[in-house]
Scaffold this active site. Sequence first.
Site, PDB file in Angstrom:
ATOM      1  N   HIS A  93       0.920  -1.117  -0.047  1.00  0.00           N
ATOM      2  CA  HIS A  93       0.072   0.067   0.004  1.00  0.00           C
ATOM      3  C   HIS A  93       0.876   1.413  -0.014  1.00  0.00           C
ATOM      4  O   HIS A  93       0.427   2.199   0.277  1.00  0.00           O
ATOM      5  CB  HIS A  93      -0.961   0.066   1.037  1.00  0.00           C
ATOM      6  CG  HIS A  93      -1.817  -1.284   1.381  1.00  0.00           C
ATOM      7  ND1 HIS A  93      -2.955  -1.483   0.984  1.00  0.00           N
ATOM      8  CD2 HIS A  93      -1.412  -2.302   2.112  1.00  0.00           C
ATOM      9  CE1 HIS A  93      -3.495  -2.789   1.384  1.00  0.00           C
ATOM     10  NE2 HIS A  93      -2.321  -3.134   1.872  1.00  0.00           N
ATOM     11  N   SER A  99      15.493  22.118 -15.382  1.00  0.00           N
ATOM     12  CA  SER A  99      14.211  22.871 -15.506  1.00  0.00           C
ATOM     13  C   SER A  99      14.422  24.288 -16.199  1.00  0.00           C
ATOM     14  O   SER A  99      15.618  24.870 -15.853  1.00  0.00           O
ATOM     15  CB  SER A  99      13.462  23.194 -14.177  1.00  0.00           C
ATOM     16  OG  SER A  99      12.586  24.452 -14.255  1.00  0.00           O
ATOM     17  N   LYS A 154      16.423  22.176 -10.112  1.00  0.00           N
ATOM     18  CA  LYS A 154      15.750  20.814 -10.510  1.00  0.00           C
ATOM     19  C   LYS A 154      16.430  19.961 -11.220  1.00  0.00           C
ATOM     20  O   LYS A 154      17.561  20.365 -12.128  1.00  0.00           O
ATOM     21  CB  LYS A 154      14.554  21.251 -11.424  1.00  0.00           C
ATOM     22  CG  LYS A 154      13.323  21.777 -10.742  1.00  0.00           C
ATOM     23  CD  LYS A 154      13.000  21.275  -9.634  1.00  0.00           C
ATOM     24  CE  LYS A 154      11.729  19.896  -9.967  1.00  0.00           C
ATOM     25  NZ  LYS A 154      10.659  20.340 -10.702  1.00  0.00           N
ATOM     26  N   GLU A 163       9.783   9.217 -16.132  1.00  0.00           N
ATOM     27  CA  GLU A 163       8.397   9.537 -16.429  1.00  0.00           C
ATOM     28  C   GLU A 163       7.962   9.147 -17.459  1.00  0.00           C
ATOM     29  O   GLU A 163       6.563   8.767 -17.893  1.00  0.00           O
ATOM     30  CB  GLU A 163       8.319  10.983 -16.152  1.00  0.00           C
ATOM     31  CG  GLU A 163       8.542  11.613 -14.863  1.00  0.00           C
ATOM     32  CD  GLU A 163       9.015  12.928 -14.632  1.00  0.00           C
ATOM     33  OE1 GLU A 163       7.966  13.761 -14.861  1.00  0.00           O
ATOM     34  OE2 GLU A 163      10.058  13.517 -14.649  1.00  0.00           O
TER      35      GLU A 163
END
Length: 476
Positions: A170, A291, A297, A304
């Site tokens: 979970h 970024s 970043k 992704e």
Amino acid sequence: MSDDTKSERPSKSAASAMWGGRFAQGPAAVMEAINASINIDQRMAEEDIAGSLAHAAMLGATGVISSDDSATIQRGLEHVRDEIRAGELQWSPALEDVHMNIEARLKEVIGDAAGRLHTARSRNDQVATDFRLWLRSACDRIDVMLVDYQRALVAQAEEHVDQVMPGFTHLQTAQPVSLAHHLLSYVELAERDRGRFADARRRLNESPLGCAALAGTAFPIDRDMTSKSLGFDRPMGNSLDGVAARDFALEVLSAASICAVNLSRFADEIVLWCTRRFGFASLSDAWSTGSSIMPQKRNPDAAELVRAKPGRIIGSLTGLLTVMKGLPLAYSKDLQEDKAPTFQAIDDLELALLAMAGMAGDLTFNGAAMEAAAGEAYSDATDLADWVVRELDKPFRDAHHISGSIVKAAEDRNVTLSDLPLKVMQSVEPGIDERIFSVLSARASMESRTSYGGTSPVRVREQVAAWKLRLSAGES
Ligand code: ARG
């Protein structure tokens, strides 16, 4: 399409050279645009020529055409193949697809003998043959990529057998596991992906060539010969099935969809692990992006994108399933819509596999962060319960209750189980003694799980060795 092609009228002179006999006029511009598949199926040019070479050789060997014509056609096809490989052939949408483009070019190169190549065959069996050959190569390439991905995971696993990390259920901290154990779970998953592609490949490796348009042919062809020379296991036994079936592509797309979903799970963990919150791992500059606005970043874009790939790949499967649904026998032009989604899905999957192999090898793990997290959230509560079962001979359900009460007591005091005073534990269960502390740590917990397939480094090391052997031998 350009504006002037839109307004173009069908012209008499443009009637097709392939079926001009029946036609007085050429197609409307939009007819040509909707019909043409050359932009897509030119990717099967190699397969198309391989199929034609096999067919031409067979026509010569069986005497359906003269051996001179057969030889001329084969030489001509090799010449056209060279032109295609050199990027010299101009593909023409007016010639619709890869089959007719190649045949038309063959005619320019060798003259009238080219007209004999299409004896005892149709584009229907031709395209089915090409597509099977193309997907067979795709399955073979994907298998190699899956093995590379597995090897990258096993190499990391070998380095991290003793690295403890939290195992989750979970997405809540559950029980400590070995990082290698976690990584090897993806090796197992990839192995089943290999199996699915191998199954699909085995079933698709039958030759439709010679099924002709739908009913077979009256010419004395030798289908075993073409099947064999193209590396198929056998000629397909039913000519209608040979030209109408696309379940082979659906199977590869199913395998691709499952594989993409499987990859997306590890991709997601890479995203999570590389966050500041988790801090379990990082990717090098080679696998990170910055970024354009936030200078600090480092984004795991490739992970992704792999996480997102199932959207496209499952879309391809769903798209082709929908094309096939309710389609009557045998060939219908609907079947031309099989290739774009399939090529797209295979391209996406191959890129995803390369990216996952690259990232799997690139990851650097933060062992201290993993170990600290592994000890949090009472991940040793099951070990406490197991100890009570083992040492005090309690039923597990009772032990579970005892451990739960002790966790609650520790939580109330905001301490770990190993920092909880023995007397607090004894107030819950008087039989507990100081031996309990030997099981209360993430590492002890991990090491204790020695059952076959369990996370104890003893077992995991055996698995690493087995996988290394298996992957080096190239077994499946
Ligand atoms: N381009 C076609 C396809 O991909 C080839 C077969 C065409 N057959 C036909 N009877 N029009 O399906």
